[in-house]
Design a protein around this motif. Structure first.
Motif, PDB file in Angstrom:
ATOM      1  N   ILE A   1       7.624 -20.969  -3.491  1.00  0.00           N
ATOM      2  CA  ILE A   1       6.741 -20.591  -2.388  1.00  0.00           C
ATOM      3  C   ILE A   1       6.854 -19.085  -2.132  1.00  0.00           C
ATOM      4  N   THR A   2       5.708 -18.449  -1.906  1.00  0.00           N
ATOM      5  CA  THR A   2       5.635 -17.007  -1.696  1.00  0.00           C
ATOM      6  C   THR A   2       6.556 -16.577  -0.544  1.00  0.00           C
ATOM      7  N   GLY A   3       7.348 -15.545  -0.804  1.00  0.00           N
ATOM      8  CA  GLY A   3       8.247 -15.010   0.216  1.00  0.00           C
ATOM      9  C   GLY A   3       9.680 -15.467   0.038  1.00  0.00           C
ATOM     10  N   MET A   4       9.867 -16.601  -0.631  1.00  0.00           N
ATOM     11  CA  MET A   4      11.232 -17.086  -0.858  1.00  0.00           C
ATOM     12  C   MET A   4      11.875 -16.309  -1.999  1.00  0.00           C
ATOM     13  N   THR A   5      13.132 -15.964  -1.854  1.00  0.00           N
ATOM     14  CA  THR A   5      13.855 -15.304  -2.935  1.00  0.00           C
ATOM     15  C   THR A   5      14.325 -16.353  -3.931  1.00  0.00           C
ATOM     16  N   SER A   6      14.103 -16.076  -5.201  1.00  0.00           N
ATOM     17  CA  SER A   6      14.586 -16.968  -6.253  1.00  0.00           C
ATOM     18  C   SER A   6      15.454 -16.132  -7.177  1.00  0.00           C
ATOM     19  N   SER A   7      16.768 -16.272  -7.061  1.00  0.00           N
ATOM     20  CA  SER A   7      17.631 -15.459  -7.934  1.00  0.00           C
ATOM     21  C   SER A   7      18.938 -16.177  -8.234  1.00  0.00           C
ATOM     22  N   MET A   8      19.371 -16.080  -9.469  1.00  0.00           N
ATOM     23  CA  MET A   8      20.633 -16.662  -9.918  1.00  0.00           C
ATOM     24  C   MET A   8      21.457 -15.522 -10.505  1.00  0.00           C
ATOM     25  N   SER A   9      22.649 -15.308  -9.978  1.00  0.00           N
ATOM     26  CA  SER A   9      23.430 -14.148 -10.406  1.00  0.00           C
ATOM     27  C   SER A   9      23.905 -14.291 -11.850  1.00  0.00           C
ATOM     28  N   ALA A  10      24.121 -13.133 -12.487  1.00  0.00           N
ATOM     29  CA  ALA A  10      24.425 -13.084 -13.920  1.00  0.00           C
ATOM     30  C   ALA A  10      25.752 -13.759 -14.268  1.00  0.00           C
ATOM     31  N   ASP A  11      26.649 -13.901 -13.284  1.00  0.00           N
ATOM     32  CA  ASP A  11      27.951 -14.513 -13.592  1.00  0.00           C
ATOM     33  C   ASP A  11      27.920 -16.044 -13.526  1.00  0.00           C
TER      34      ASP A  11
ATOM     35  N   PRO B   1      27.078 -19.748 -14.974  1.00  0.00           N
ATOM     36  CA  PRO B   1      26.952 -20.233 -16.348  1.00  0.00           C
ATOM     37  C   PRO B   1      25.486 -20.460 -16.714  1.00  0.00           C
ATOM     38  N   ALA B   2      25.191 -20.395 -18.006  1.00  0.00           N
ATOM     39  CA  ALA B   2      23.803 -20.466 -18.482  1.00  0.00           C
ATOM     40  C   ALA B   2      23.084 -21.721 -18.000  1.00  0.00           C
ATOM     41  N   TRP B   3      23.794 -22.859 -17.925  1.00  0.00           N
ATOM     42  CA  TRP B   3      23.090 -24.105 -17.560  1.00  0.00           C
ATOM     43  C   TRP B   3      22.552 -24.027 -16.136  1.00  0.00           C
ATOM     44  N   ILE B   4      23.174 -23.212 -15.291  1.00  0.00           N
ATOM     45  CA  ILE B   4      22.660 -23.004 -13.930  1.00  0.00           C
ATOM     46  C   ILE B   4      21.655 -21.855 -13.931  1.00  0.00           C
ATOM     47  N   ARG B   5      22.069 -20.720 -14.500  1.00  0.00           N
ATOM     48  CA  ARG B   5      21.245 -19.498 -14.481  1.00  0.00           C
ATOM     49  C   ARG B   5      19.857 -19.739 -15.078  1.00  0.00           C
ATOM     50  N   ASN B   6      19.794 -20.497 -16.144  1.00  0.00           N
ATOM     51  CA  ASN B   6      18.525 -20.696 -16.854  1.00  0.00           C
ATOM     52  C   ASN B   6      17.693 -21.861 -16.324  1.00  0.00           C
ATOM     53  N   ASN B   7      18.220 -22.606 -15.381  1.00  0.00           N
ATOM     54  CA  ASN B   7      17.501 -23.794 -14.931  1.00  0.00           C
ATOM     55  C   ASN B   7      17.227 -23.852 -13.436  1.00  0.00           C
ATOM     56  N   PHE B   8      18.060 -23.233 -12.627  1.00  0.00           N
ATOM     57  CA  PHE B   8      17.886 -23.321 -11.171  1.00  0.00           C
ATOM     58  C   PHE B   8      17.009 -22.174 -10.668  1.00  0.00           C
TER      59      PHE B   8
ATOM     60  N   CYS C   1      14.181 -21.024  -6.947  1.00  0.00           N
ATOM     61  CA  CYS C   1      13.748 -21.265  -5.564  1.00  0.00           C
ATOM     62  C   CYS C   1      14.947 -21.399  -4.623  1.00  0.00           C
ATOM     63  N   ALA C   2      16.007 -20.674  -4.931  1.00  0.00           N
ATOM     64  CA  ALA C   2      17.213 -20.602  -4.110  1.00  0.00           C
ATOM     65  C   ALA C   2      17.949 -19.345  -4.574  1.00  0.00           C
ATOM     66  N   VAL C   3      19.012 -19.016  -3.890  1.00  0.00           N
ATOM     67  CA  VAL C   3      19.804 -17.850  -4.273  1.00  0.00           C
ATOM     68  C   VAL C   3      21.187 -18.356  -4.671  1.00  0.00           C
ATOM     69  N   GLY C   4      21.525 -18.202  -5.941  1.00  0.00           N
ATOM     70  CA  GLY C   4      22.789 -18.725  -6.454  1.00  0.00           C
ATOM     71  C   GLY C   4      23.748 -17.606  -6.807  1.00  0.00           C
ATOM     72  N   SER C   5      25.026 -17.821  -6.539  1.00  0.00           N
ATOM     73  CA  SER C   5      26.035 -16.807  -6.879  1.00  0.00           C
ATOM     74  C   SER C   5      27.373 -17.499  -7.108  1.00  0.00           C
ATOM     75  N   VAL C   6      28.342 -16.728  -7.575  1.00  0.00           N
ATOM     76  CA  VAL C   6      29.707 -17.236  -7.753  1.00  0.00           C
ATOM     77  C   VAL C   6      30.572 -16.585  -6.702  1.00  0.00           C
ATOM     78  N   SER C   7      31.385 -17.390  -6.013  1.00  0.00           N
ATOM     79  CA  SER C   7      32.321 -16.848  -5.032  1.00  0.00           C
ATOM     80  C   SER C   7      33.667 -17.506  -5.268  1.00  0.00           C
ATOM     81  N   GLY C   8      34.591 -16.761  -5.875  1.00  0.00           N
ATOM     82  CA  GLY C   8      35.897 -17.329  -6.199  1.00  0.00           C
ATOM     83  C   GLY C   8      35.751 -18.518  -7.127  1.00  0.00           C
ATOM     84  N   THR C   9      36.262 -19.674  -6.702  1.00  0.00           N
ATOM     85  CA  THR C   9      36.197 -20.869  -7.544  1.00  0.00           C
ATOM     86  C   THR C   9      35.012 -21.753  -7.177  1.00  0.00           C
TER      87      THR C   9
END
Ligand SMILES: [Zn+2]
Ligand SMILES: [Zn+2]
Length: 301
Positions: free
Chosen positions: A69-79, A81-88, A90-98
């Motif tokens: 949807i227009t206006g929503m940030t869709s980003s998966m951080s480079a750190d 894993p590929a199975w998440i980065r390449n598939n998820f 419409c949300a903002v994904g990142s790694v924080s510790g474990t």
């Protein structure tokens, strides 16, 4: 710490735990609680700096570049894993510790009856379906903290009806709900209110899927998302790393929690994962059963 301080801290903790235990909108049986919470809290995401502009359902449009949807940030951080980065998305994904952290406004990129009839994203219900009251989709601020190294919980497994704002996130950033409905309904009755993509909102506007999200997976082996214990959830079929496809079911390949250990197109070594399959509690196919296989992380909204 002084005794007074300890007392104050303890009572705050007790209050917090009470609030938490009163806040269990993971199934539709908790809609009233959620409604109260929603009335108390603004629907503007406290983390809008991360998740983008708050979406208004009546004017929502699809951004054809992001397929969100227009206006929503869709980003998966480079750190990630590929199975998440390449598939998820419409949300903002990142790694924080474990942990993996996902922040989501939880607005579907499919059309839905529940955007409201004046919305560009409106679509009539399918034949035989009926509306879930006057419920409409609204922006959320779901924050998932999910262990990046899932751990099996062999005894005292955690129930999927144990007080979570959501029990998982789909690859298109949407809440996954458990296999229960508001008593005395079963989920099979409630399925009559699903839109044409198998989703519906609670009366506080949280759009969610108990069943397969039809713009992600339609009786195939597509990756659907991740439950909050860190294990992936796939469609009805299982395609292993050698591209051989089977249709496992509970009692015939899958455990009671919809899972098994096998390779997949994303995991070259045998890994536990869930499947969308017929569920004895729900009496319809659902994304999850009554218990998590692993130790669940947390979700706030
Ligand atoms: Zn529901
Ligand atoms: Zn499988």
């Amino acid at each position: 710490m002084e005794r007074k301080q300890i007392l104050a801290t303890t009572s705050l903790l007790v209050l917090f735990v009470l609030l938490l235990t009163n806040c269990k909108p993971k199934s539709d049986s908790d809609e009233d609680t959620l409604l109260l919470l929603a009335a108390a809290a603004s629907r503007i995401c406290a983390n809008s700096a991360y998740t983008g502009t708050t979406v208004v359902a009546s004017t929502a449009t699809l951004d054809t570049n992001t397929d969100c949807i227009t206006g929503m940030t869709s980003s998966m951080s480079a750190d990630l894993p590929a199975w998440i980065r390449n598939n998820f998305k419409c949300a903002v994904g990142s790694v924080s510790g474990t942990n993996y952290v996902f922040r989501s406004q939880n607005i579907p990129n499919n059309k839905s009856y529940y955007f409201g009839s004046t919305s560009p994203r409106y679509e009539a219900l399918g034949s035989g379906q009926k509306a879930a009251g006057t419920n409409q989709i609204s922006s959320q601020c779901l924050v998932y903290t999910i262990p990046s190294s899932p751990s099996e919980k062999l005894t005292n497994k955690t129930g999927t009806q144990s007080g979570y704002a959501s029990v998982g996130i789909t690859v298109n950033g949407l809440a996954i709900f458990n296999n229960a409905a508001a008593a005395p309904d079963t989920l099979s009755t409630e399925a009559q209110t699903f839109d044409q993509y198998n989703g519906h909102p609670q009366n506080s506007g949280v759009y969610h899927h108990h069943s397969q999200p039809l713009n992600v997976s339609n009786n195939n082996s597509n990756l659907i998302g991740m439950l909050i214990d860190g294990y992936a959830v796939y469609g009805r079929d299982c395609t292993d790393a050698g591209s051989s496809t089977t249709t496992p079911t509970i009692g015939s390949g899958l455990d009671n929690n919809h899972g098994h250990i096998s390779t997949t197109l994303h995991f070259s070594s045998p890994t536990y994962h869930y499947h969308y399959t017929s569920d004895p509690t729900a009496t319809i196919p659902t994304l999850i059963g009554s218990y998590f296989h692993g130790t669940p992380g947390t979700v706030s909204n």
